[in-house]
Design a protein around this motif. Structure first.
Motif, short mmCIF file in Angstrom:
data_model
loop_
_atom_site.label_atom_id
_atom_site.label_comp_id
_atom_site.label_asym_id
_atom_site.label_seq_id
_atom_site.Cartn_x
_atom_site.Cartn_y
_atom_site.Cartn_z
N UNK A 1 3.14 -28.30 26.77
CA UNK A 1 4.60 -28.29 26.64
C UNK A 1 5.16 -29.71 26.63
N UNK A 2 4.69 -30.49 27.60
CA UNK A 2 5.20 -31.87 27.70
C UNK A 2 4.88 -32.70 26.47
N UNK A 3 3.70 -32.49 25.93
CA UNK A 3 3.31 -33.24 24.73
C UNK A 3 4.34 -33.03 23.61
N UNK A 4 4.83 -31.80 23.54
CA UNK A 4 5.81 -31.50 22.48
C UNK A 4 7.16 -32.16 22.77
N UNK A 5 7.52 -32.17 24.04
CA UNK A 5 8.82 -32.73 24.37
C UNK A 5 8.84 -34.25 24.35
N UNK A 6 7.65 -34.84 24.47
CA UNK A 6 7.58 -36.30 24.46
C UNK A 6 7.36 -36.87 23.07
N UNK A 7 7.13 -36.00 22.12
CA UNK A 7 6.86 -36.45 20.75
C UNK A 7 8.18 -36.84 20.06
N UNK A 8 8.35 -38.15 19.91
CA UNK A 8 9.63 -38.63 19.38
C UNK A 8 9.77 -38.45 17.88
N UNK A 9 8.71 -38.08 17.23
CA UNK A 9 8.81 -37.86 15.78
C UNK A 9 9.48 -36.53 15.45
N UNK A 10 9.68 -35.70 16.45
CA UNK A 10 10.21 -34.36 16.17
C UNK A 10 11.72 -34.31 16.33
N UNK A 11 12.37 -33.63 15.41
CA UNK A 11 13.79 -33.33 15.60
C UNK A 11 13.88 -32.01 16.36
N UNK A 12 15.07 -31.61 16.80
CA UNK A 12 15.19 -30.39 17.62
C UNK A 12 14.52 -29.17 17.00
N UNK A 13 14.81 -28.91 15.74
CA UNK A 13 14.20 -27.72 15.13
C UNK A 13 12.68 -27.83 15.06
N UNK A 14 12.22 -29.02 14.71
CA UNK A 14 10.77 -29.23 14.68
C UNK A 14 10.14 -28.97 16.04
N UNK A 15 10.86 -29.32 17.08
CA UNK A 15 10.36 -29.13 18.43
C UNK A 15 10.30 -27.63 18.77
N UNK A 16 11.33 -26.91 18.40
CA UNK A 16 11.32 -25.46 18.63
C UNK A 16 10.12 -24.83 17.93
N UNK A 17 9.90 -25.26 16.70
CA UNK A 17 8.78 -24.67 15.96
C UNK A 17 7.45 -24.99 16.63
N UNK A 18 7.30 -26.20 17.11
CA UNK A 18 6.07 -26.57 17.81
C UNK A 18 5.88 -25.73 19.07
N UNK A 19 6.98 -25.47 19.76
CA UNK A 19 6.90 -24.64 20.97
C UNK A 19 6.39 -23.24 20.63
N UNK A 20 6.95 -22.70 19.57
CA UNK A 20 6.51 -21.36 19.13
C UNK A 20 5.03 -21.37 18.77
N UNK A 21 4.64 -22.36 17.96
CA UNK A 21 3.24 -22.46 17.55
C UNK A 21 2.34 -22.55 18.78
N UNK A 22 2.77 -23.33 19.74
CA UNK A 22 1.98 -23.51 20.95
C UNK A 22 1.88 -22.22 21.76
N UNK A 23 3.00 -21.54 21.91
CA UNK A 23 3.01 -20.32 22.72
C UNK A 23 2.10 -19.23 22.16
N UNK A 24 1.87 -19.29 20.87
CA UNK A 24 0.98 -18.29 20.28
C UNK A 24 -0.25 -18.93 19.64
N UNK A 25 -0.61 -20.08 20.14
CA UNK A 25 -1.86 -20.71 19.69
C UNK A 25 -3.03 -19.98 20.33
N UNK A 26 -4.21 -20.13 19.73
CA UNK A 26 -5.34 -19.40 20.31
C UNK A 26 -5.78 -20.04 21.63
N UNK A 27 -5.42 -21.28 21.84
CA UNK A 27 -5.77 -21.90 23.13
C UNK A 27 -4.95 -21.30 24.28
N UNK A 28 -3.68 -21.04 24.01
CA UNK A 28 -2.78 -20.57 25.06
C UNK A 28 -2.72 -19.05 25.14
N UNK A 29 -2.53 -18.42 24.00
CA UNK A 29 -2.25 -16.98 24.00
C UNK A 29 -3.48 -16.13 23.72
#
Lengths: 214, 214
Positions: free
Chosen positions: A83-111
């Motif tokens: 989660x923190x990696x996504x929030x600390x990534x300065x290359x992301x705009x808000x929408x990009x960050x939301x999308x990364x969160x979604x991808x992460x929440x349903x990644x095979x590593x996490x979910x």
DNA sequence: TTTTGTATTGAATAATCATTCAATATGAGT
DNA sequence: ACTCATATTGAATGATTATTCAATACAAAA
């Protein structure tokens, strides 16, 4: 899994609460809970899977309770880091960050089904074990408030005003919890693709002009 | 609680799998799980709470496993009945029915912390006990398909086409599961009012012209 | 009252498991 | 090679708990 790069004798690392055996036991605990359930997880089985003696497992973690707690902490930290990696990534705009969160929440590593089984097992005991609660609850509040702040940014940029940031973020977080639980029941139906699609469609419906919510 | 109107001796009802003691034990099981967790629930405690002897509890249900199963079945049936009552009520139009479902899902009878604790406990073991799964899963599929059908009706009447009925119904059902789980963590924050409001807002955002989603 | 069949008890049993610890292995330093 | 400190073993212990069952209470029928 988790082989340290140089061969170091375990006792040198002991005070740092890390050693090959330490992590082997935590991994084995997670696997055992995932395979047999929290209620049927015994030290003997965990020790066998970790290929150490039963006595050692207890000695190393002082108690079964503590071993379980350490395992929960491990999962919790893993999630926190992603989660923190996504929030600390300065290359992301808000929408990009939301999308990364979604991808992460349903990644095979996490979910994946094993880890979800462990999460749900612990969740079910949270009400009775203050120590579990303290690991989970504080983090959960951080996720809630960070998510709300993030949605606030998205809302402003996308000119959406009917739903409040809090409403959107709470809805998202509940959906994720619910979908995780459903993955346990029926992993075929609730595939990663399906879950991600469902959540993105939720956002797409709110932010109709935003092309990135597929 | 559950006093039969006339005094009937228990054995007359035995074959019907119902008697005062039968229900007393199931109630006590639910209360015990809610208070101490599935893992720490013993026959002795349940029997004590039901005010019968330990031996009797076992005799009556043949095994602890069977007592747990019967308790899950009881909760499952209770939910099923409340659901069916809504679907069989011919005075309701589709939107009215959706609203009743929401009210029911977050009523104090269904979504109270004790019962949720029991649900989550069983859910967490579902992966390992085929008997639990068979009680829950079949019903869940029925709820999914009935809900989808219902949303289809709402969609047609309200001229909504961006989200498919399946998407809306799956989102709703996941949200409910997630919110239930969150009630366990923080019942103050996730009050019935808050949860109902959140879900209704979700529908309001989809069906903007429908005044009844508050 | 006595009989009879069922309901209920609670103490004994046996199985499971976390935990302990004395004994042993290991490996680094001398 | 020897010592010593630490790591690891695995068998013994004790606590917990589901399950059993012989004994008893009870209530209806005769």
């Amino acid at each position: 899994m988790n082989i340290s790069p140089k061969k170091i004798s375990d006792h040198q690392l002991e005070d740092q609460e890390f050693s090959i055996n330490h992590q082997k036991l935590i991994d084995a605990t997670i696997e055992t809970i995932a395979k047999r359930g929290l209620g049927d997880t015994t030290i003997a089985q965990v020790a066998k899977k970790a290929m150490v003696s039963q006595g050692y497992a207890n000695f190393r973690f002082k108690s079964k309770e503590n071993l379980l707690l350490s395992s929960l902490k491990f999962l919790s930290d893993e999630y926190k880091n992603s989660w923190q990696r996504i929030f600390e990534d300065n290359n992301l705009d808000p929408v990009g960050r939301v999308i990364k969160i979604i991808e992460n929440d349903f990644s095979s590593k996490i979910a994946n089904r094993n880890k979800i089984a462990v999460w749900v097992s612990f969740y079910s005991e949270v009400k009775f074990r203050p120590s579990y609660l303290s690991i989970c609850q504080k983090q959960d509040e951080i996720y809630s408030s960070q998510m709300e702040k993030l949605i606030k940014e998205v809302n402003i940029l996308n000119n959406q005003s009917f739903l409040t940031p809090k409403e959107i973020s709470e809805t998202y977080l509940s959906m994720v919890d619910g979908l995780w639980q459903r993955i346990l029941f029926d992993p075929k139906m609730y595939s990663h693709v399906f879950c991600k699609g469902l959540v993105k469609k939720y956002f797409k419906n709110i932010y109709t002009d935003e092309k990135r919510f597929v």
